[in-house]
Design a protein around this motif. Structure first.
Motif, PDB file in Angstrom:
ATOM      1  N   ASN A 174      39.716  39.442  36.497  1.00 54.05           N
ATOM      2  CA  ASN A 174      39.750  40.906  36.594  1.00 54.05           C
ATOM      3  C   ASN A 174      38.760  41.346  37.673  1.00 54.05           C
ATOM      4  N   ARG A 176      38.219  44.572  38.613  1.00 59.61           N
ATOM      5  CA  ARG A 176      37.775  45.953  38.483  1.00 59.61           C
ATOM      6  C   ARG A 176      36.619  46.108  37.503  1.00 59.61           C
ATOM      7  N   LEU A 177      35.560  45.304  37.707  1.00 55.04           N
ATOM      8  CA  LEU A 177      34.362  45.377  36.879  1.00 55.04           C
ATOM      9  C   LEU A 177      33.144  45.561  37.776  1.00 55.04           C
ATOM     10  N   ASP A 178      32.156  46.304  37.297  1.00 54.84           N
ATOM     11  CA  ASP A 178      30.910  46.364  38.055  1.00 54.84           C
ATOM     12  C   ASP A 178      30.149  45.056  37.880  1.00 54.84           C
ATOM     13  N   ALA A 181      29.071  44.124  34.212  1.00 48.91           N
ATOM     14  CA  ALA A 181      30.202  43.780  33.347  1.00 48.91           C
ATOM     15  C   ALA A 181      30.845  42.477  33.793  1.00 48.91           C
ATOM     16  N   LEU A 182      30.869  42.239  35.103  1.00 44.73           N
ATOM     17  CA  LEU A 182      31.452  41.007  35.624  1.00 44.73           C
ATOM     18  C   LEU A 182      30.650  39.798  35.160  1.00 44.73           C
ATOM     19  N   SER A 185      31.190  39.058  31.596  1.00 39.06           N
ATOM     20  CA  SER A 185      32.521  38.548  31.256  1.00 39.06           C
ATOM     21  C   SER A 185      32.628  37.035  31.411  1.00 39.06           C
ATOM     22  N   ARG A 300      33.259  39.909  44.242  1.00 35.52           N
ATOM     23  CA  ARG A 300      32.622  41.187  44.544  1.00 35.52           C
ATOM     24  C   ARG A 300      33.149  41.764  45.858  1.00 35.52           C
ATOM     25  N   ARG A 303      36.642  43.186  45.223  1.00 34.68           N
ATOM     26  CA  ARG A 303      36.533  44.436  44.458  1.00 34.68           C
ATOM     27  C   ARG A 303      36.165  45.601  45.371  1.00 34.68           C
ATOM     28  N   ALA A 333      37.306  38.914  30.421  1.00 32.24           N
ATOM     29  CA  ALA A 333      38.025  40.059  30.971  1.00 32.24           C
ATOM     30  C   ALA A 333      39.304  39.682  31.699  1.00 32.24           C
TER      31      ALA A 333
END
Length: 394
Positions: A174, A176-178, A181-182, A185, A300, A303, A333
């Protein structure tokens, strides 16, 4: 049979529950076959565009196969497309029309996306199966959801299950995580190795296409060191890096240690799903945990610089170490989903018999050759090999 010899699908997970898609009103779409250059320019804006559907890729990968880039239109508007590869059967007994990772939607989020997909399938049946009398083989990509709706729709329409990948799972991150959160995960052990890599004095570089020679040097040294037979589509890299549509050109990334390149990656970034194409490492990469550092920064970058929602890490070819590495990166995630079996359809029994028979013979041949290759190269046996995280993809 060479068109999809390197990547045909396999079942065996929750994605292949016996769930049939709800009936939809199927629109009648118009079709138009365009030139390869025009095709690549148009599909650069598709949500579901992918490397295998690029004319620049397919014409290089399968030069003896006729390429037919087909667009689908609804009331004059382009809504999708499929690069059709038409291959003659042995002894010229007929032809097979193959759509690999297609047909693609231009806008996967439109409310009538399921109906558009069904309409594209109907248009392919009408042209290749009904009109031309060919067997039609469709291979959808792995889905993000537990049930692959595109594949189930093909079965409901009368397609029959065909060839399968031995190791079907795709590992999908995924995007779409900052940052917080990345990191959270990732599986705990993956996060531990990432932390170690960040203390090893490594640096990350996003490089332009003019530096592809540095990657090729690293890749060649890696394949020589590992002594494996490369069944991948690496021979298409030059064509991909020279494509005149910037959005479709793979991105190049490096990791450096003490001034020396220790790892690199080529990543396809167009559409809603970026794809890890090829990786290369030297001897220092493994103890430095360079693969962890590389992918953390690639995720990153994707993203922050693309519209992609997902990052497909590819498969594992049965290497347990690579499975653990990718599973840890997918984490909580992301998803792990299989590529479905190829789906075959023919309006005429003889066309199906000849096409299915040719695929069966092809599959048996490639299984035999890969078995011989694995046993003649012990380092490549999945049960024994220590596969580096940023190793080459097949």
């Amino acid at each position: 049979m060479s068109v999809i010899a390197d990547r045909l699908a396999h079942a065996g997970s929750d994605a292949h529950q016996k769930v049939r898609p709800a009936a939809v009103a199927v629109p009648k779409l118009q079709t138009r076959i365009v030139s390869g250059a025009e095709w690549d320019r148009i599909i650069a804006e598709f949500d579901e565009t992918c490397q295998e559907q690029l004319h620049a890729f397919a014409a290089t990968r399968w030069p003896s196969v006729a390429q037919e880039p087909m667009l689908f239109l609804l009331d004059g508007e382009i809504v999708g497309g499929s690069l059709m590869m038409v291959q003659p059967l042995p002894l010229r007994l007929g032809r097979i029309a193959v759509s690999k990772w297609g047909p693609m939607l231009k806008d996967a989020k439109r409310p009538d996306a399921d109906a558009i997909h069904a309409g594209m399938v109907e248009a392919l049946i009408a042209d290749y199966a009904d009109k031309r009398g060919q067997m039609l083989s469709v291979l959808p990509r792995a889905s993000i959801t537990p049930v692959n709706r595109e594949y189930e729709r093909l079965l409901a329409r009368g397609f029959k299950r065909g060839s399968e990948l031995t190791f079907p799972n795709r590992y999908i991150v995924n995007l779409r995580l900052d940052d917080a959160a990345l990191r959270k995960s990732f599986h705990q052990k993956w996060r531990y190795h990432l932390n170690k890599s960040e203390k090893a004095g490594l640096s990350f570089e996003h490089a332009g296409p003019e530096r592809i020679g540095e990657f090729e040097t690293l890749y060649t040294a890696m394949t020589d060191r590992k002594q494996f037979t490369d069944h991948s589509a690496y021979g298409t890299v030059t064509a991909l890096m020279n494509i005149d549509v910037p959005a479709l050109r793979p991105e190049l990334f490096f990791v450096r240690h003490d001034g020396e390149l220790v790892a690199g990656a080529l990543v396809f970034k167009a559409g809603d799903r970026a794809v890890y194409l090829y990786g290369a490492t030297n001897d220092q990469a493994l103890p430095l945990r360079a693969g962890y550092f590389l992918h953390w920064h690639v995720i990153r970058w994707l993203r922050d610089n693309t519209s992609a929602t997902w990052y497909d890490l590819g498969g594992t070819d049965g290497f347990q170490g690579l499975h653990q590495f990718k599973k840890g990166m997918v984490g909580e995630a992301g998803v792990i989903r299989p590529v479905p079996p190829v789906a075959n359809y023919a309006s005429r029994p003889l066309a199906y018999m000849l096409g299915a028979g040719a695929f069966a013979a092809r599959d048996a041949f490639h299984f035999t050759m890969r078995t011989i290759d694995a046993w003649s190269n012990p380092k490549k046996r999945p049960t024994q090999a220590k596969h580096e995280p940023a190793g080459a993809e097949e």
